[in-house]
Design an enzyme around this catalytic site. Structure first.
Site, PDB file in Angstrom:
ATOM      1  N   ARG A  94       0.799  -1.240   0.000  1.00  0.00           N
ATOM      2  CA  ARG A  94       0.000   0.000   0.000  1.00  0.00           C
ATOM      3  C   ARG A  94       0.827   1.282   0.000  1.00  0.00           C
ATOM      4  O   ARG A  94       0.490   2.215  -0.738  1.00  0.00           O
ATOM      5  CB  ARG A  94      -1.001  -0.001   1.165  1.00  0.00           C
ATOM      6  CG  ARG A  94      -2.018  -1.135   1.118  1.00  0.00           C
ATOM      7  CD  ARG A  94      -2.662  -1.301  -0.237  1.00  0.00           C
ATOM      8  NE  ARG A  94      -3.568  -2.435  -0.254  1.00  0.00           N
ATOM      9  CZ  ARG A  94      -4.087  -2.967  -1.340  1.00  0.00           C
ATOM     10  NH1 ARG A  94      -3.769  -2.477  -2.536  1.00  0.00           N
ATOM     11  NH2 ARG A  94      -4.895  -3.994  -1.271  1.00  0.00           N
ATOM     12  N   SER A 174     -12.716 -12.656  -1.476  1.00  0.00           N
ATOM     13  CA  SER A 174     -12.041 -11.393  -1.761  1.00  0.00           C
ATOM     14  C   SER A 174     -10.545 -11.648  -1.620  1.00  0.00           C
ATOM     15  O   SER A 174     -10.083 -12.133  -0.592  1.00  0.00           O
ATOM     16  CB  SER A 174     -12.506 -10.333  -0.760  1.00  0.00           C
ATOM     17  OG  SER A 174     -11.574  -9.271  -0.735  1.00  0.00           O
TER      18      SER A 174
HETATM   19  N1  ARG Z   1      -5.835  -8.509   6.058  1.00  0.00           N
HETATM   20  C1  ARG Z   1      -4.760  -8.194   5.169  1.00  0.00           C
HETATM   21  C2  ARG Z   1      -4.194  -6.849   5.511  1.00  0.00           C
HETATM   22  O1  ARG Z   1      -4.866  -6.050   6.082  1.00  0.00           O
HETATM   23  C3  ARG Z   1      -5.152  -8.316   3.710  1.00  0.00           C
HETATM   24  C4  ARG Z   1      -6.173  -7.343   3.225  1.00  0.00           C
HETATM   25  C5  ARG Z   1      -6.494  -7.373   1.748  1.00  0.00           C
HETATM   26  N2  ARG Z   1      -7.127  -8.601   1.379  1.00  0.00           N
HETATM   27  C6  ARG Z   1      -8.216  -8.766   0.617  1.00  0.00           C
HETATM   28  N3  ARG Z   1      -8.624  -9.952   0.434  1.00  0.00           N
HETATM   29  N4  ARG Z   1      -8.857  -7.763   0.092  1.00  0.00           N
HETATM   30  O2  ARG Z   1      -3.064  -6.571   5.211  1.00  0.00           O
END
Ligand code: ARG
Length: 399
Positions: A94, A174
Site C-alpha cells: 500500500r 475477496s
Molecule cells: N488482512 C490483510 C491486511 O490487512 C489483507 C487485506 C487485503 N485482502 C483482501 N482480500 N482484500 O493486510
C-alpha cells in the site's frame, strides 16, 4: 475544464464502477493507475478496461523490483510478521501504491487521488495516511466508502453504464496478491470454525498432496538481502518468484489466522506466502549465526514494533525510518547461506554457514578439541546467582 484525479485501479468491479461514479458524483476526469507488484498478467487488457469504464487516461506501472527492494526486503531484514504470523504482503504494497498515486498526480497535474477500499478494512487507512504524509494537499476520494452500494447494485450500475464486468466476479472470495504473498477473505471463510476449502489456495499445494520427496534449497544472503538460490545469483523478482513456485509446490506458506484489524474488527484471514515464509526462516537462521544473543533479543522487540507500524499504515512515519535505521545497521554481518528443507508444508532450516559466524565448534563441542574452560563456570554461576541468593536470604524462598 474538469479537474483531474488519479484512481488506484485493479481492474476489478469496485474500481471499474468507481471510474464512472467519481465522474458523476465529483466531476473529476479520472486517470487510472495500476501498480504491478507481481499481480498483473495482462497490462493491456487492464488499460483497455479502464478506458472502457470511462477513464480519460490509464497507466500500468511495473514496480515489482521496487516493491521487493524498497518494501519487502527491508521488512525481511526486520523479520516482520504481524501478530507473529502474517508476512504483511498487502500492508507492504500500500505505501508503494500511495507513492505512485502521488507521483502520478504531480505528473498529470491532478488535485485528487482515489482508491476502491471499503470503510471496514486496513487498506483505506494505509492509503489515506500514506498519501497524507507524502502530499498533504491532495484530496482523497474513497467511493466504496461513500456509495453504499451492495455488490448486486454495483453490478446493476456497471450494466447500466456499459462498464465491463470482470470475470473474477464468479469467485466467492475477496483476494489481494503481490510477490510477497496472497490474501484470501470472505465467503465461507467468515466462519472461523470452517476449514478453508481447497479452492481458496492458488499458490500452494495441499501439504498432503505435496511430493513425498523433500526438496532442499540453499539461500545465500549478503548483508541481510537474499542474493542467490542454489548458487545461482538472481534478481529480487526472479528469486522470490522461484522460491514461491518451489515452496508452493511443497505446500509451504499457508497461514490461517484470526487477525486484529486496525479498525477494531477481528477477521479471518487466509494467506499464501511461500517465498516470504522460506526467506524469513532462512534469514533468521543466518542471524542466529552472526548476531549475539543481545542483538537477537533486541531485534525481536524491534521486529514486533516494526510489523505493527507497517500493518497500521505508518510506513511513511519517522518512527518507521528510525526502526529501519537500526534494522539496516543490524544487517552488516548477516552474510551467509541457509539450507532449507521443503517437505509436506514445512520449511525447516537444516543447515547454515557464514564466514562471519560466531558459532565456534571448539566451544560448543562435547567431543575432542574442547577449548571451553569448565573450571570457570562455578565462579561465573556464583556471581550470576548472587542477586537471587541475597533476595532469598532476606525474603525467603519462593513457593
Ligand atoms: N488482512 C490483510 C491486511 O490487512 C489483507 C487485506 C487485503 N485482502 C483482501 N482480500 N482484500 O493486510
Amino acid at each position: 475544464m474538469a479537474e483531474k484525479l488519479i484512481l488506484a485501479y485493479s481492474g476489478g468491479l469496485d474500481t471499474s464502477v468507481a471510474v464512472r461514479w467519481i465522474k458523476e458524483r465529483y466531476d473529476y476526469d479520472v486517470i487510472t493507475l495500476t501498480a504491478d507488484l507481481g499481480n498483473v498478467d495482462d497490462p493491456e487488457s487492464i488499460r483497455k478496461r479502464a478506458i472502457d469504464s470511462g477513464a480519460v487516461g490509464a497507466h500500468v506501472a511495473d514496480v515489482r523490483d521496487e516493491f521487493l527492494s524498497d518494501f519487502a526486503y527491508p521488512a525481511l531484514k526486520a523479520n516482520a510478521l504481524y501478530q507473529g504470523i502474517y508476512p504483511l504482503a498487502t500492508a507492504l504494497g500500500r505505501p508503494l501504491i500511495a507513492r505512485l498515486m502521488v507521483e502520478a498526480a504531480r505528473r498529470e497535474g491532478a488535485s485528487a487521488v482515489a482508491h476502491g477500499c471499503t470503510g471496514k478494512g486496513n487498506d483505506q487507512v494505509r492509503l489515506d495516511v500514506s498519501v497524507g504524509a507524502l502530499a498533504p494537499d491532495l484530496k482523497v476520494v474513497a467511493p466504496a466508502r461513500e456509495w453504499g452500494m451492495t455488490r448486486e447494485e454495483e453490478i446493476a450500475y456497471a450494466k447500466r453504464y456499459a462498464i465491463p464486468v470482470p470475470s473474477t466476479l464468479a469467485k466467492p472470495y475477496s483476494t489481494d496478491d503481490n510477490l510477497w504473498g496472497r490474501s484470501i477473505e470472505a465467503g465461507v471463510l467468515e466462519d472461523p470454525w470452517t476449514e478453508p476449502p481447497a479452492d481458496v489456495f492458488e499458490w500452494t499445494k495441499s501439504p498432503t498432496e505435496a511430493p513425498d520427496e523433500p526438496r532442499y534449497v540453499e539461500i545465500r544472503f549478503d548483508a541481510g538481502v537474499p542474493v542467490a538460490v542454489d548458487g545461482e545469483e538472481l534478481s529480487p523478482v526472479a528469486l522470490v518468484g522461484h522460491l514461491s513456485t518451489v515452496a508452493g509446490e511443497h505446500g509451504v506458506g499457508r497461514v490461517d489466522h484470526i487477525e486484529d484489524r486496525l479498525v477494531g474488527i477481528k477477521s479471518r484471514e487466509i494467506y499464501e506466502a511461500p517465498a516470504a515464509t522460506v526467506l524469513i526462516a532462512a534469514h533468521r537462521a543466518i542471524e542466529g549465526m552472526v548476531l549475539t544473543k543481545d542483538q537477537i533479543r533486541f531485534k525481536d522487540v524491534i521486529a514486533r514494533e516494526y510489523a505493527q507500524l507497517v500493518y497500521d499504515g505508518l510506513w511513511f512515519s519517522r518512527l518507521r525510518e528510525d526502526l529501519q535505521a537500526f534494522v539496516e545497521s543490524s544487517q552488516r554481518f548477516v552474510t551467509g547461506t541457509a539450507r532449507v528443507k521443503l517437505h509436506k508444508g514445512q520449511a525447516t532450516v537444516v543447515g547454515r554457514q557464514s564466514d562471519l559466524s560466531l558459532y565456534a565448534t571448539e566451544l560448543a563441542t562435547y567431543g575432542t578439541g574442547d577449548l571451553f574452560d569448565q573450571s570457570a563456570s562455578p565462579g561465573f554461576i556464583h556471581l550470576w546467582g548472587l542477586p537471587i541468593r541475597t533476595q532469598v536470604q532476606v525474603q525467603g524462598s519462593p513457593e
